[in-house]
Structure formats: C-alpha cells, structure tokens
Design a protein around this motif. Structure first.
Motif, PDB file in Angstrom:
ATOM      1  N   ASP A 156       0.746  -0.944  -0.046  1.00  0.00           N
ATOM      2  CA  ASP A 156      -0.153  -0.070   0.133  1.00  0.00           C
ATOM      3  C   ASP A 156       0.681   1.099   0.327  1.00  0.00           C
ATOM      4  O   ASP A 156       1.920   1.023   0.557  1.00  0.00           O
ATOM      5  CB  ASP A 156      -0.632   0.042   1.178  1.00  0.00           C
ATOM      6  N   ASP A 158      -0.334   4.212   1.361  1.00  0.00           N
ATOM      7  CA  ASP A 158      -0.677   4.994   2.331  1.00  0.00           C
ATOM      8  C   ASP A 158       0.219   4.021   3.936  1.00  0.00           C
ATOM      9  O   ASP A 158      -0.387   4.344   5.139  1.00  0.00           O
ATOM     10  CB  ASP A 158      -2.386   5.057   3.591  1.00  0.00           C
ATOM     11  N   LYS A 290      -5.193   7.144   8.801  1.00  0.00           N
ATOM     12  CA  LYS A 290      -6.184   6.804   7.913  1.00  0.00           C
ATOM     13  C   LYS A 290      -7.271   8.688   7.067  1.00  0.00           C
ATOM     14  O   LYS A 290      -8.214   8.363   8.739  1.00  0.00           O
ATOM     15  CB  LYS A 290      -7.110   6.268   8.330  1.00  0.00           C
TER      16      LYS A 290
END
Ligand code: UDP
Ligand code: MN
Length: 297
Positions: A156, A158, A290
C-alpha cells in the motif's frame, strides 16, 4: 511461546543459513505450525541476510499503486523513505502504478535503483482501485517486472518506512501479520464468512489475519497468488458479492490454502494508533493516519 527446529529447516531452504535466531524473542511466536519463521526484531541477523542476498546478485521489485488523491498525499514520502530503508545495498526496481504518470514525483534514487511508472485506468470506487491491483500485478509479473525482478514486494502507498526493511524478509512467499489483529483468536478474525464468496473461511479455518498492505515472494509464487485472488474477485463479482475486506479477504483465503514460507511480525507494518506494545521493538513501516475524507470520495 514457540521456538521450533523447523524454522532452521526453512532457513536452509532459503539459503539464508545463520540469519535467524528464533530463540532471541521467547515472549512471541517465532514459528508457525507449518514451520515457517515469523520474524521479529532480534530474531535475524540483517548483516548476514544482506551478505547472502548480495552474493546472489538479486533484483528486488517493489510495487505500489497511487491512484487519484493517494498520489499527492502519500507517494513521495513512501518512495523517499524506501530509498532510506528498503533493501539498501541491493538492486531495486520500483513499479509505480498510476493513472497520471506525469504527476509522479521526482525522487533521487541511489545506485542500482530504478523507478518505472505504469499507467492504469482509474476505477471509480476506492474498493475497485484496491481490488484491481491483483489483476494488474498478475499482468506485470508476467511481463517486464517478472523478467527483471527475482523477488517482489507489493505494498500500500499510505505508509512510510521508518527502519531497515531488508533481505531478511525475502522468501518464496511472504505474508504480513495485521497489526490490529495479531492478538485475537482465529474465530474472531475479520475473514469473509459468507460461504457464497470465494474468499470464505469458516470459524475453524484460518491461521493468522494477514494484512494486504504488504505481501511478497518470488515471481512464480506471486503469479499464483495474484491469479488466485483475481479469479476469486471475478467469481464474487459475477455473483454480485464483494468480500468484507475486498482483495485482503481473498489474500487471506490464498494464504490459508497455500501457507506462506515466511511471516513478518507486526513490527514490519505497524499502526502508531495502536499505542505502545512491549513486543513491538522497531517498526519498519508505519501506517499513515486514515484520512479517508481527504483521499476517498
Ligand atoms: N489506492 C489508490 N487509490 C485509491 C484507493 C486505493 O491508490 O483511490 C491504493 C493505494 O496504494 C492504497 C491501496 O490501494 O494504499 C489500498 O487502499 P487503502 O490504503 O485505502 O485501504 P486500507 O489500507 O484502508 O484497507
Ligand atoms: Mn492502506
């Protein structure tokens, strides 16, 4: 908990003799029931791992998707931190998949390190961007990426590297323990439970809950993994189903059926929001907070 002699066996299989010291962390599980090492900080010797990998003249691929707002928000830091910490001293080829190749940031690369940008179409829903990765990776592994890399990690975007993530993590197939779920009993894990889904696992199935933000392995093993997940995702879609955690649910089904050769402790992909845990010594990758309102529609 567990130190097990078959950890040594898989070590020999890996050609990494002398790298692992599973007994160095008696308070955590350092070996799976099928004999794969679970590597925690202190259970491996990074210098030997680097030496052995260097002798084999390996090229290691790192794939990452940066589609839509994820590109501006995360990609530069991911790549810059990878330059500091990911497989330093080895040959590395980054594969960035995006719908806007021209917007990929210029990152100064060290010697023996390359970056390739591949165009993908932008799916409308974030879930579809995430799931489409399996099909795209399968194709890439069958093409240039598969020809130029021996091992590949798929990650990912992030998150960013915070400590060395080196060749001690390499094996034929590598799965990441999910930071939020490694302490739970298996009946409680968030697997897909709808038996109509290709990703379904029953309450008595499942070894660990693995995080799709990090998985890796040899090109051949990853071809099998991505083919399996692509097929499962397509089958579900044809039935109008979407597994609970999308591609991650299918990845967990795959690793239940085809056990990973190596498992990474949650230190390798840690969420700072969990707070302090005595067993987490030196996180290698840290999740970004997030901020879904900013990156998702
Ligand atoms: N991704 C992306 N654009 C999107 C959605 C997802 O580039 O619109 C990629 C990106 O690499 C991201 C990964 O797919 O890290 C998985 O999505 P996300 O991180 O949002 O899922 P989560 O980690 O929250 O399950
Ligand atoms: Mn993520």
């Amino acid at each position: 908990m567990g130190v097990c002699p078959s950890a040594i066996m898989s070590l020999l299989r890996d050609n990494f003799t002398g790298v692992l010291h599973p007994w160095a962390r008696p308070e955590v599980l350092t070996c799976t029931s099928w004999g794969a090492p679970i590597i925690w900080d202190g259970t491996f010797n990074p210098d030997i791992a680097q030496q052995v990998a260097g002798q084999q003249n390996l090229t290691i691929g790192l794939t990452v998707f940066a589609v839509g707002r994820y590109l501006e928000k995360y990609l530069a830091r991911f790549l810059e931190s990878a330059e500091q910490h990911f497989m330093v001293g080895q040959h590395v080829v980054y594969y960035v998949f995006t719908e806007r190749p021209a917007a990929v940031p210029q990152v100064a690369l060290g010697r023996g390190r390359r970056l390739r940008v591949e165009r993908v179409v932008q799916e409308r829903r974030w879930q579809d961007v995430s799931m489409a990765r399996m099909r795209t990776l399968h194709a890439a592994l069958g093409g240039r990426l598969g020809r130029e890399a021996h091992f590949v990690f798929c990650m990912d975007v992030d998150q960013h590297f915070s400590n060395a993530f080196g060749p001690e993590t390499l094996a034929d197939s590598v799965a990441q323990l999910h930071a939020w779920h490694y302490r739970w009993p298996r009946w409680f894990l968030p697997y897909e439970r709808d038996v109509r889904s290709a990703a379904a696992l029953s309450r008595s199935e499942g070894d660990f809950y693995y995080h799709a933000a990090v998985f890796g392995g040899s090109v051949a093993a990853l071809r099998r993994l991505t083919a399996h997940c692509t097929r499962g995702l397509q089958r579900d879609r044809a039935l109008g189903l979407e597994a609970r955690w999308h591609d991650e649910s299918h990845l967990n089904k795959f690793f239940w059926l085809h056990k990973p050769a190596k498992v990474l402790s949650p230190e390798f992909c840690w969420s700072p929001e969990i707070g302090w845990r005595p067993e987490v010594h030196r996180p290698r990758l840290l999740w970004a907070p997030k901020e879904y309102a900013l990156v998702r529609d």
